[in-house]
Scaffold this active site. Structure first.
Site, short mmCIF file in Angstrom:
data_model
loop_
_atom_site.label_atom_id
_atom_site.label_comp_id
_atom_site.label_asym_id
_atom_site.label_seq_id
_atom_site.Cartn_x
_atom_site.Cartn_y
_atom_site.Cartn_z
CE1 TYR A 11 -2.98 2.75 1.02
CE2 TYR A 11 -2.12 2.90 3.40
CZ TYR A 11 -3.30 3.51 1.93
OH TYR A 11 -3.91 4.28 2.28
CB ILE A 12 2.44 2.62 2.62
CG1 ILE A 12 1.78 3.19 3.46
CG2 ILE A 12 3.45 3.81 2.68
CD1 ILE A 12 1.82 2.82 4.97
CG LEU A 33 4.57 -9.53 -5.99
CD1 LEU A 33 4.08 -10.74 -6.68
CD2 LEU A 33 4.33 -9.55 -5.95
CB ALA A 75 7.01 -4.88 7.84
CB THR A 117 4.61 2.02 13.41
OG1 THR A 117 2.90 2.15 13.99
CG2 THR A 117 4.59 0.47 14.25
CE1 TYR A 141 3.33 -3.33 12.59
CE2 TYR A 141 1.63 -1.91 13.93
CZ TYR A 141 3.23 -1.89 12.55
OH TYR A 141 3.05 -1.23 11.65
CG PHE A 169 0.68 8.61 14.00
CD1 PHE A 169 1.81 8.84 14.32
CD2 PHE A 169 0.31 9.03 15.12
CE1 PHE A 169 2.42 9.44 15.42
CE2 PHE A 169 1.00 8.92 17.14
CZ PHE A 169 1.92 9.47 16.89
NE ARG A 219 -5.71 3.56 16.82
CZ ARG A 219 -6.33 4.10 17.71
NH1 ARG A 219 -6.16 4.91 18.66
NH2 ARG A 219 -5.95 2.39 18.22
CG ASP A 279 -7.14 -1.15 18.61
OD1 ASP A 279 -6.37 -0.69 17.99
OD2 ASP A 279 -8.67 -1.64 18.62
N1 UDP Z 1 -12.02 -0.27 13.92
C1 UDP Z 1 -13.37 -0.50 13.76
N2 UDP Z 1 -13.47 -1.26 13.19
C2 UDP Z 1 -13.30 -1.96 12.22
C3 UDP Z 1 -11.56 -1.44 12.02
C4 UDP Z 1 -11.30 -0.85 13.27
O1 UDP Z 1 -13.79 -0.23 15.23
O2 UDP Z 1 -13.32 -2.48 10.55
C5 UDP Z 1 -10.79 0.87 14.78
C6 UDP Z 1 -9.73 0.11 15.61
O3 UDP Z 1 -10.46 -1.53 16.35
C7 UDP Z 1 -9.17 1.41 15.99
C8 UDP Z 1 -9.38 1.97 14.57
O4 UDP Z 1 -10.54 1.75 13.79
O5 UDP Z 1 -9.34 1.91 16.82
C9 UDP Z 1 -8.59 2.26 13.80
O6 UDP Z 1 -8.30 0.78 13.36
P1 UDP Z 1 -7.25 -0.10 12.35
O7 UDP Z 1 -6.96 -0.98 11.99
O8 UDP Z 1 -7.64 0.82 10.86
O9 UDP Z 1 -5.76 0.66 13.02
P2 UDP Z 1 -4.45 0.92 13.95
O10 UDP Z 1 -4.80 2.13 14.81
O11 UDP Z 1 -4.90 -0.55 13.97
O12 UDP Z 1 -3.52 1.20 12.60
#
Ligand code: UDP
Length: 323
Positions: A11-12, A33, A75, A117, A141, A169, A219, A279
């Protein structure tokens, strides 16, 4: 410059390769891949299918291409998966990454830009999070990326390998050609847009009892073009360093869903679920250091612009790259 992009089919990495090529750099993409897509490889790049797990392969590719710098995007990057399978994360993100560093030392490549990250920090003592915040990851992670950052410091000190580590982020958005296609998709914005496309019935909201204004996690969503630009600026950095990369603003899960409803004009149903392990409630970046030292400025400051770009890509590629 000649840039060797490890994970350039992801992606990035794909967006960074596109911007490098647009600026006239020569790009070799090294990717197995496993997560990336052949169609996400820019046609102007030299594509090498190879495994980071195989030190000889990576060394041969570096000897052949003789790059000025490496960008390392390859990664595993899912917090919840890392909570179930830590070995997968330490093996790929640390051991296989070491193969890359050792191959660089062996072939005399002296500069690396590393995808780190905000997960290295864990729950922050304060937001926005700057580079002086203590790193206490709460997932394998985050720990795997923090470990690699520590390894980079030692390789700089001992082997003179210069690095810039960029702590992303939440990467989001798309360019006209390249967007987010993980299988399975677990990230919030593409998951919500798949509901808008009618490909799944509801968005699950993981946790509504956090100490945030609406109870859902906050976030800092940053456009991948802004991330990619930071990599290009990092190529010219005069010293090794660690930089946090975000917009400095935060959006909750419910705010993302509301913005997606507004932008797509589609009905998006939700179901409230328990918290997802690993989280932290609120992650917002302070990117003052990279602004000051490398002259970085985010161009996508509004959440709507980020989601609009993602929605345009998902409409164009409703089944991702495999269509
Ligand atoms: N999240 C959610 N539902 C989903 C996917 C993610 O509520 O289907 C929430 C997740 O718990 C986090 C935020 O959205 O609080 C961002 O999650 P994501 O997986 O996009 O990125 P992360 O912060 O884990 O890298």
């Amino acid at each position: 410059m000649k840039i060797f992009v490890v994970g350039g089919a992801g992606y990035i990495g794909s967006v960074c390769a596109q911007l490098l090529l647009d600026e006239g750099h020569e790009v070799a993409i090294f990717d197995n891949l496993s997560e990336g897509h052949r169609r996400a490889v820019d046609s102007r790049a030299n594509f090498i299918r190879g495994e980071l797990a195989d030190r000889a392969q990576i060394e041969a590719a570096l000897s052949r291409t003789r790059p000025d710098a490496v960008m390392h995007f390859a990664a595993y990057a899912l917090v919840p998966e890392s909570m179930r399978d830590p070995s997968k994360y330490f093996r790929n993100n640390v051991s296989n990454g070491l193969n890359l560093l050792d191959a660089m030392v062996a072939t005399g490549v002296q500069r690396i830009i590393f995808s780190s990250t905000c997960a290295i920090f864990g729950p922050p003592e304060r937001v926005p999070i700057d580079e002086t915040a203590s790193a206490r990851p709460i997932s394998p992670y985050g720990e795997s990326k923090l470990t690699f950052e520590k390894i980079l410091r030692w390789y700089d000190e001992i082997h003179g390998l210069k690095f810039v580590s960029l702590r992303y982020f939440n990467a989001a958005g798309a360019t006209e050609h390249f967007g987010e296609d993980h299988r399975p998709e677990t990230h919030l914005i593409p998951t919500v847009l798949k509901v808008a496309l009618g490909q799944s019935p509801n968005v699950e909201i993981y946790g509504t009892d956090y100490e945030t204004p609406d109870g859902t996690c906050i976030r800092d969503y940053i456009h991948i073009v802004d991330l990619a630009r930071a990599h290009i600026l990092a190529l010219a950095a005069s010293a090794s360093g660690f930089y946090n990369l975000g917009t400095g603003g935060g959006s909750s899960v419910r705010e993302i869903i509301a913005a997606c409803r507004k932008i797509t004009g589609r009905k998006i149903g939700t179901i409230e679920k328990p918290r997802r392990p690993g989280d932290p409630p609120r992650l917002i970046a302070s990117s003052e250091k990279i602004k000051k030292e490398l002259g970085w400025r985010p161009q996508f400051q509004s959440l709507d612009a980020i989601i609009e770009s993602a929605w345009a890509w998902h409409q164009k590629f409703p089944h991702g790259y495999e269509e």
